[in-house]
Design a protein around this motif. Structure first.
Motif, PDB file in Angstrom:
ATOM      1  N   ASP A   1      -0.350   4.408 -16.473  1.00 51.39           N
ATOM      2  CA  ASP A   1      -0.256   3.060 -16.714  1.00 51.39           C
ATOM      3  C   ASP A   1       0.885   2.960 -17.231  1.00 51.39           C
ATOM      4  OD1 ASP A   1      -1.733   1.184 -16.028  1.00 51.39           O
ATOM      5  OD2 ASP A   1      -2.204   0.594 -18.252  1.00 51.39           O
ATOM      6  N   SER A   2       2.041   3.815 -17.264  1.00 54.31           N
ATOM      7  CA  SER A   2       3.806   3.311 -17.588  1.00 54.31           C
ATOM      8  C   SER A   2       4.178   2.629 -16.529  1.00 54.31           C
ATOM      9  CB  SER A   2       4.212   4.591 -17.353  1.00 54.31           C
ATOM     10  OG  SER A   2       3.418   4.961 -18.713  1.00 54.31           O
ATOM     11  N   LYS A   3       4.277   0.692 -16.724  1.00 57.88           N
ATOM     12  CA  LYS A   3       4.981   0.445 -15.625  1.00 57.88           C
ATOM     13  C   LYS A   3       6.382  -0.087 -15.684  1.00 57.88           C
ATOM     14  CE  LYS A   3       1.007  -1.488 -13.745  1.00 57.88           C
ATOM     15  NZ  LYS A   3      -0.396  -0.285 -14.452  1.00 57.88           N
ATOM     16  N   PHE A   4       7.472  -0.335 -15.634  1.00 57.91           N
ATOM     17  CA  PHE A   4       9.015  -0.694 -15.768  1.00 57.91           C
ATOM     18  C   PHE A   4       9.618  -2.546 -14.014  1.00 57.91           C
ATOM     19  CE2 PHE A   4      13.348  -0.704 -14.606  1.00 57.91           C
ATOM     20  CZ  PHE A   4      14.224  -0.696 -16.201  1.00 57.91           C
ATOM     21  N   ARG A   5       9.269  -2.923 -15.226  1.00 61.52           N
ATOM     22  CA  ARG A   5       9.971  -4.265 -14.481  1.00 61.52           C
ATOM     23  C   ARG A   5      11.148  -5.081 -15.050  1.00 61.52           C
ATOM     24  NH1 ARG A   5       4.644  -3.963 -17.345  1.00 61.52           N
ATOM     25  NH2 ARG A   5       2.561  -5.180 -15.838  1.00 61.52           N
ATOM     26  N   LEU A   6      11.410  -5.736 -13.720  1.00 62.33           N
ATOM     27  CA  LEU A   6      13.303  -6.514 -13.549  1.00 62.33           C
ATOM     28  C   LEU A   6      12.507  -8.074 -13.665  1.00 62.33           C
ATOM     29  CD1 LEU A   6      15.110  -4.282 -11.554  1.00 62.33           C
ATOM     30  CD2 LEU A   6      15.085  -4.694 -14.257  1.00 62.33           C
ATOM     31  N   CYS A   7      13.295  -8.666 -14.284  1.00 61.58           N
ATOM     32  CA  CYS A   7      12.701  -9.827 -14.185  1.00 61.58           C
ATOM     33  C   CYS A   7      13.529 -11.730 -13.883  1.00 61.58           C
ATOM     34  CB  CYS A   7      11.245 -10.364 -15.692  1.00 61.58           C
ATOM     35  SG  CYS A   7      12.113 -10.490 -16.709  1.00 61.58           S
ATOM     36  N   TYR A   8      13.627 -11.751 -13.404  1.00 62.47           N
ATOM     37  CA  TYR A   8      14.443 -13.400 -13.911  1.00 62.47           C
ATOM     38  C   TYR A   8      13.630 -14.408 -13.781  1.00 62.47           C
ATOM     39  CZ  TYR A   8      18.430 -16.175 -12.369  1.00 62.47           C
ATOM     40  OH  TYR A   8      19.553 -16.586 -12.204  1.00 62.47           O
ATOM     41  N   GLY A   9      14.105 -15.664 -13.862  1.00 63.48           N
ATOM     42  CA  GLY A   9      13.797 -16.591 -13.671  1.00 63.48           C
ATOM     43  C   GLY A   9      14.201 -18.002 -14.743  1.00 63.48           C
ATOM     44  N   THR A  10      13.730 -18.826 -14.863  1.00 60.42           N
ATOM     45  CA  THR A  10      14.528 -20.264 -15.864  1.00 60.42           C
ATOM     46  C   THR A  10      13.490 -20.593 -16.823  1.00 60.42           C
ATOM     47  OG1 THR A  10      14.513 -21.806 -13.545  1.00 60.42           O
ATOM     48  CG2 THR A  10      14.451 -22.825 -15.670  1.00 60.42           C
ATOM     49  N   GLY A  11      14.351 -20.416 -17.554  1.00 64.74           N
ATOM     50  CA  GLY A  11      14.296 -20.334 -19.299  1.00 64.74           C
ATOM     51  C   GLY A  11      13.973 -22.179 -19.500  1.00 64.74           C
ATOM     52  N   TYR A  12      15.485 -22.452 -19.715  1.00 66.27           N
ATOM     53  CA  TYR A  12      15.182 -24.387 -20.423  1.00 66.27           C
ATOM     54  C   TYR A  12      15.684 -24.648 -18.354  1.00 66.27           C
ATOM     55  CZ  TYR A  12      15.002 -22.855 -25.187  1.00 66.27           C
ATOM     56  OH  TYR A  12      14.823 -21.916 -26.475  1.00 66.27           O
TER      57      TYR A  12
ATOM     58  N   LEU B   1       9.930  -2.231 -20.597  1.00 64.38           N
ATOM     59  CA  LEU B   1       8.943  -0.666 -20.151  1.00 64.38           C
ATOM     60  C   LEU B   1       7.522  -0.289 -21.283  1.00 64.38           C
ATOM     61  CD1 LEU B   1       8.471   1.798 -18.791  1.00 64.38           C
ATOM     62  CD2 LEU B   1      10.039   3.047 -21.312  1.00 64.38           C
ATOM     63  N   ASP B   2       6.760  -0.416 -20.625  1.00 62.09           N
ATOM     64  CA  ASP B   2       5.660  -0.134 -21.251  1.00 62.09           C
ATOM     65  C   ASP B   2       4.564   0.545 -20.945  1.00 62.09           C
ATOM     66  OD1 ASP B   2       4.568  -2.860 -19.845  1.00 62.09           O
ATOM     67  OD2 ASP B   2       3.128  -1.268 -19.652  1.00 62.09           O
ATOM     68  N   MET B   3       3.882   1.389 -21.629  1.00 60.52           N
ATOM     69  CA  MET B   3       3.391   2.626 -21.086  1.00 60.52           C
ATOM     70  C   MET B   3       3.203   3.088 -23.371  1.00 60.52           C
ATOM     71  SD  MET B   3       7.505   5.415 -22.373  1.00 60.52           S
ATOM     72  CE  MET B   3       6.205   6.557 -22.441  1.00 60.52           C
ATOM     73  N   ASP B   4       1.995   4.283 -22.581  1.00 58.37           N
ATOM     74  CA  ASP B   4       1.026   4.798 -23.441  1.00 58.37           C
ATOM     75  C   ASP B   4       1.525   5.842 -24.332  1.00 58.37           C
ATOM     76  OD1 ASP B   4      -1.362   5.431 -25.228  1.00 58.37           O
ATOM     77  OD2 ASP B   4      -2.089   6.886 -23.553  1.00 58.37           O
ATOM     78  N   ILE B   5       1.435   6.890 -25.201  1.00 54.89           N
ATOM     79  CA  ILE B   5       2.228   7.744 -25.876  1.00 54.89           C
ATOM     80  C   ILE B   5       0.679   8.937 -25.736  1.00 54.89           C
ATOM     81  CG2 ILE B   5       2.922   8.964 -27.768  1.00 54.89           C
ATOM     82  CD1 ILE B   5       4.517   6.792 -27.960  1.00 54.89           C
TER      83      ILE B   5
ATOM     84  N   TRP C   1       9.403  -7.682 -10.632  1.00 53.32           N
ATOM     85  CA  TRP C   1      10.069  -6.520  -9.180  1.00 53.32           C
ATOM     86  C   TRP C   1       9.737  -5.368 -11.196  1.00 53.32           C
ATOM     87  CZ3 TRP C   1      14.288  -4.089  -6.683  1.00 53.32           C
ATOM     88  CH2 TRP C   1      14.036  -2.592  -5.875  1.00 53.32           C
ATOM     89  N   GLY C   2       8.454  -4.783 -10.532  1.00 56.11           N
ATOM     90  CA  GLY C   2       7.831  -3.191 -10.702  1.00 56.11           C
ATOM     91  C   GLY C   2       7.884  -2.419 -10.384  1.00 56.11           C
ATOM     92  N   PHE C   3       7.725  -1.465 -10.993  1.00 54.49           N
ATOM     93  CA  PHE C   3       7.683   0.400 -10.710  1.00 54.49           C
ATOM     94  C   PHE C   3       5.989   0.891 -11.393  1.00 54.49           C
ATOM     95  CE2 PHE C   3      11.778  -1.646  -9.912  1.00 54.49           C
ATOM     96  CZ  PHE C   3      11.606  -1.094  -8.607  1.00 54.49           C
TER      97      PHE C   3
ATOM     98  N   LYS D   1       1.034  -0.933   0.206  1.00 59.21           N
ATOM     99  CA  LYS D   1       0.253   0.275   0.223  1.00 59.21           C
ATOM    100  C   LYS D   1       0.472   1.271   0.296  1.00 59.21           C
ATOM    101  CE  LYS D   1      -3.293  -1.680   2.279  1.00 59.21           C
ATOM    102  NZ  LYS D   1      -4.782  -1.754   4.137  1.00 59.21           N
ATOM    103  N   ASN D   2      -0.227   2.655  -1.203  1.00 54.07           N
ATOM    104  CA  ASN D   2       0.774   3.552  -0.912  1.00 54.07           C
ATOM    105  C   ASN D   2       2.410   3.751  -1.231  1.00 54.07           C
ATOM    106  OD1 ASN D   2      -1.614   4.732   0.689  1.00 54.07           O
ATOM    107  ND2 ASN D   2       0.007   4.229   2.778  1.00 54.07           N
ATOM    108  N   ILE D   3       2.997   2.407  -1.867  1.00 54.64           N
ATOM    109  CA  ILE D   3       3.922   2.316  -2.508  1.00 54.64           C
ATOM    110  C   ILE D   3       4.068   2.064  -3.863  1.00 54.64           C
ATOM    111  CG2 ILE D   3       6.345   1.232  -2.501  1.00 54.64           C
ATOM    112  CD1 ILE D   3       6.684   1.048   0.504  1.00 54.64           C
ATOM    113  N   PRO D   4       4.428   2.618  -4.841  1.00 57.70           N
ATOM    114  CA  PRO D   4       4.476   2.501  -6.595  1.00 57.70           C
ATOM    115  C   PRO D   4       5.340   0.704  -7.094  1.00 57.70           C
ATOM    116  CG  PRO D   4       5.356   4.090  -6.242  1.00 57.70           C
ATOM    117  CD  PRO D   4       5.381   4.302  -4.764  1.00 57.70           C
ATOM    118  N   MET D   5       5.231   0.093  -6.750  1.00 58.41           N
ATOM    119  CA  MET D   5       5.869  -1.043  -6.598  1.00 58.41           C
ATOM    120  C   MET D   5       5.425  -2.321  -6.825  1.00 58.41           C
ATOM    121  SD  MET D   5       9.014  -1.742  -4.131  1.00 58.41           S
ATOM    122  CE  MET D   5      10.192   0.011  -4.102  1.00 58.41           C
ATOM    123  N   PHE D   6       5.518  -4.075  -7.153  1.00 57.17           N
ATOM    124  CA  PHE D   6       4.374  -4.714  -6.839  1.00 57.17           C
ATOM    125  C   PHE D   6       5.834  -5.985  -7.304  1.00 57.17           C
ATOM    126  CE2 PHE D   6       3.644  -2.728 -10.754  1.00 57.17           C
ATOM    127  CZ  PHE D   6       4.147  -3.827 -12.113  1.00 57.17           C
TER     128      PHE D   6
END
Length: 341
Positions: free
Chosen positions: A71-82, A119-123, A58-60, A13-18
């Protein structure tokens, strides 16, 4: 049960991240939703990533942190591919696999990991709905082959299912690019551009005889791809008509194992793919969709991070005894019903 995504999300709550933990939303990204006539299913651009990835994100909400559009968001990600499918939790140090050269000892392998930022955003100055998606991803410790069962490989004379396991970690691969969508009055168009650059581990060769990363275990190789298309409304009959084209260069690699095209994942093609489709509404939540795809391959092993050999090397008319032929053209027609619930 096999699922495309299943994750836990926490937003303080009240923190712009997820935060998100689990199988990430990495399949059906932009602009795939246009052809499927549904909302966007993932964050990474489909031209680069269309895969089931287990990990964390981890998103902002950067529209709240900076002067970005809503509704602009920036995300960092890490996971298993193969999954290397080797080691049984680290308890096994080595194993024996069957290769074209005979039984081969394989030492412990690492799973292929994926790390990235997007990064995904509207123009806002552009009227209508817009979406700009920009991404960079690195495939770390890429294995030479995905695990599973195949027929006629690695023993071409054996038609029984043969269990495969990876034999080497070949190196890293960078994927980078962007996708832009614009919709106004039910008219939609999009353009995606992406590139890839290999970072091979010196001397790392597949025991199956496929060479190093993108066919070169010593030098970096690069590829690129384009993906453009559009969809027009046919309002009187509640229909939609779409056209798409994508092209991949000789060394193009797209991480798209979850691509659900009936022939092969078209966005991984080293060559051209042309597609036309028509969508007819059958109700508020049901559509009939049918279309045709024309693949024109320039190089073999599309969708695979190994040597992009010329397609002429794999024609049966030129080499009748060839064990593993590849088509130079594929024509695929399809008809399906989409139900949203």
């Amino acid at each position: 049960i096999r699922v495309e995504r299943a994750a836990f999300t926490y937003a303080p709550k009240n923190i712009p991240m997820f935060f998100t933990l689990g199988r990430q939303a990495a399949t059906g990204g932009p602009p795939r939703e246009i052809r499927e006539d549904r909302v966007r299913q993932a964050t990474p651009g489909a031209l680069m990533i269309d895969a089931e990835i287990d990990g964390l994100m981890w998103g902002f909400n950067i529209d709240e942190l900076l002067k970005f559009p809503d509704d602009s968001k920036f995300r960092l990600c890490y996971g298993t591919g193969y999954e290397a499918s080797f080691g049984a939790g680290g308890r096994v140090k080595q194993t024996m696999v069957n290769t074209p050269a005979g039984p081969t000892v394989v030492s412990g392998l690492k799973d292929t990991k994926v790390a990235g930022a997007c990064l995904d955003m509207d123009i806002p100055p552009i009227p209508g709905r817009t979406l700009l998606s920009i991404g960079y991803y690195r495939m770390i410790n890429m294995t030479d082959i995905a695990t599973g069962y195949t027929r006629n490989f690695p023993d071409p004379s054996n038609s029984d299912p043969q269990l495969l396991t990876a034999t080497r970690n070949l190196g890293d691969m960078d994927l980078y690019g962007f996708s832009f969508e614009h919709e106004i009055n039910d008219w939609v168009w999009f353009a995606s551009v992406a590139g890839n650059t290999s970072r091979p581990t010196s001397g790392a060769y597949s025991a199956y005889g496929f060479g190093g990363l993108l066919g070169d275990a010593e030098n970096s190789q690069s590829g690129y791809a384009f993906y453009i298309g559009g969809r027009a409304p046919i309002a009187p009959i509640k229909g939609k008509l779409g056209l798409e084209w994508n092209y991949g260069s000789k060394n193009w690699f797209s991480y798209t194992p979850a691509g659900d095209d009936f022939a092969m994942p078209k966005l991984a093609t080293r060559g051209n793919v042309f597609e036309g489709y028509y969508i007819q509404a059958l109700g508020k939540k049901m559509n009939l969709r049918f279309g045709i795809q024309a693949y024109q391959y320039d190089y073999a092993f599309s969708g695979w991070h190994i040597s992009p050999a010329p397609i002429d090397n794999f024609k049966l008319v030129l080499t009748p005894a060839l064990a593993y032929p590849f088509p130079d053209q594929v024509l695929n027609g399809y008809a399906l019903v989409d139900v949203n619930f």
